[in-house]
Write a protein that holds these residues in place. Structure first.
Motif, PDB file in Angstrom:
ATOM      1  N   LEU A   8      90.293 -19.281  56.684  1.00  9.50           N
ATOM      2  CA  LEU A   8      89.220 -20.224  56.339  1.00  9.50           C
ATOM      3  C   LEU A   8      89.781 -21.449  55.637  1.00  9.50           C
ATOM      4  O   LEU A   8      89.431 -22.596  55.945  1.00  9.50           O
ATOM      5  CB  LEU A   8      88.203 -19.549  55.412  1.00  9.50           C
ATOM      6  N   THR A  28      92.790 -22.686  55.767  1.00  4.71           N
ATOM      7  CA  THR A  28      93.554 -23.531  56.685  1.00  4.71           C
ATOM      8  C   THR A  28      92.608 -24.369  57.548  1.00  4.71           C
ATOM      9  O   THR A  28      92.782 -25.587  57.687  1.00  4.71           O
ATOM     10  CB  THR A  28      94.440 -22.660  57.601  1.00  4.71           C
ATOM     11  N   LEU A  29      91.602 -23.721  58.128  1.00  3.71           N
ATOM     12  CA  LEU A  29      90.667 -24.432  59.013  1.00  3.71           C
ATOM     13  C   LEU A  29      89.911 -25.525  58.264  1.00  3.71           C
ATOM     14  O   LEU A  29      89.808 -26.665  58.729  1.00  3.71           O
ATOM     15  CB  LEU A  29      89.662 -23.438  59.611  1.00  3.71           C
ATOM     16  N   LEU A  30      89.384 -25.176  57.092  1.00  2.00           N
ATOM     17  CA  LEU A  30      88.554 -26.132  56.357  1.00  2.00           C
ATOM     18  C   LEU A  30      89.378 -27.281  55.802  1.00  2.00           C
ATOM     19  O   LEU A  30      88.893 -28.412  55.703  1.00  2.00           O
ATOM     20  CB  LEU A  30      87.801 -25.415  55.232  1.00  2.00           C
TER      21      LEU A  30
END
Lengths: 207, 118
Positions: free
Chosen positions: A28, A30-32
């Motif tokens: 999460l 990394t993605l955000l």
């Protein structure tokens, strides 16, 4: 699993992945971050507050009880993992704790030379410097010099012992009870215990 | 209200000692920080968050009376809101978690674990 697995060494070919929950949190994050919804600086600011304010309070309560209650201190030094668990501070990864006691003759300091193994349940998140390669490498070679950079002068006649944490064994320093604290309760005593005094890179507060 | 009191107010009483919130493991602090940061960035309102987290906890019923699984619910709620708001899909999260697992398994112990560049 072998019968003597408590003796096993680090496996150097890989790093054990954390539990699924921790992996999903990393995913999460990394993605955000990549998508610009959060910044690592903003996350660090929130975590930093807890790293300096929250976690070490657990260890401070353990230390204060050891200062106030000789029977507890004996349990803490002999069976640290169990004594710490009396507070409900339990290491879910199952590493063992060892508590090393400062005395007028011995000053202890904790490091993890290999990575950043740290006693999470009692000290919270490790400070940035604990994870730095400079601290990890130098404290073993020249502990007195490193400690004096932290503002801690250890007298020449006091032996400095450096304890290297592993994935299986985590250390916590039991600092000496400060003078002038006779009659203080555990709650007051806990306020004198600093995070760094439990790593060995700092002193306790004076009342 | 100070920042520290504001954050402390978000943590349920059962998880506090001496008024301070306590994290058992770093990922819990990270999940907590992400939620606070996303809220502050306006990605969702705090009542949306409370509702989502409340639903996760209620779903577990008496299973977690002691609060030991509190942050597992917290993470489940965070994933639900993140996907509901279109910030990332469930598939994205699954794939990224798998990529991190892979990165751990291919990094010698003691070396920093890093993802291959996006």
């Amino acid at each position: 699993m072998s019968h003597d697995d408590h003796d096993h060494d680090h496996d150097h070919d890989h790093t054990d992945p954390p539990a699924e929950t921790a992996l999903r949190v990393k995913a999460l994050e990394t993605l955000l971050t990549r998508r610009g919804y959060v910044s690592t600086e903003a996350l660090d600011a929130v975590v930093d507050m807890f790293e300096t304010k929250v976690g070490p309070r657990n260890g401070a309560r353990v230390v204060a009880k050891a200062w106030a209650d000789p029977a507890y201190k004996k349990r803490l030094l002999e069976r640290p993992t169990e004594a710490i668990a009396e507070f409900g501070f339990i290491n879910r990864q199952g590493e063992h704790m060892r508590v090393v006691e400062n005395t007028p003759r011995v000053h202890n300091v904790v490091v993890c030379t290999l990575c950043s193994c740290y006693p999470w349940p009692v000290l919270g998140l490790p400070p940035v410097w604990y994870k730095s390669s400079a601290y990890r490498a130098r404290v073993v070679i020249e502990p007195r010099a490193v400690l004096s950079e932290f503002g801690l002068k250890v007298p020449e006649d006091v032996e400095v012992r450096v304890w290297d944490s592993t994935a299986e064994l985590r250390y916590m320093v039991l600092p000496e009870r400060p003078a002038g604290t006779d009659g203080m309760g555990e709650e007051q005593l806990a306020d004198l215990v600093t995070r760094d005094s439990m790593i060995g890179t700092g002193g306790t507060r004076t009342p | 209200m100070s920042r520290s009191k504001e954050f402390a107010a978000l943590v349920p009483d059962g998880l506090k000692t001496g008024g301070d919130p306590v994290f058992a493991e770093p990922w819990q602090a990270e999940a907590f920080a992400m939620t606070v940061t996303l809220h502050q960035a306006g990605c969702f309102t705090w009542s949306e968050w409370a509702e989502t987290l409340g639903a996760e906890i209620k779903h577990a019923g008496a299973d977690d009376a002691g609060g030991a699984r509190y942050y597992a619910f917290w993470l489940a709620a965070l994933e639900k809101l993140v996907t509901a708001k279109g910030l990332a899909s469930r598939g994205d999260i699954d794939d990224m978690a798998a990529a991190w697992r892979d990165a751990y398994l291919h990094t010698p112990h003691g070396k920093p674990v890093e993802l291959p560049a996006a």
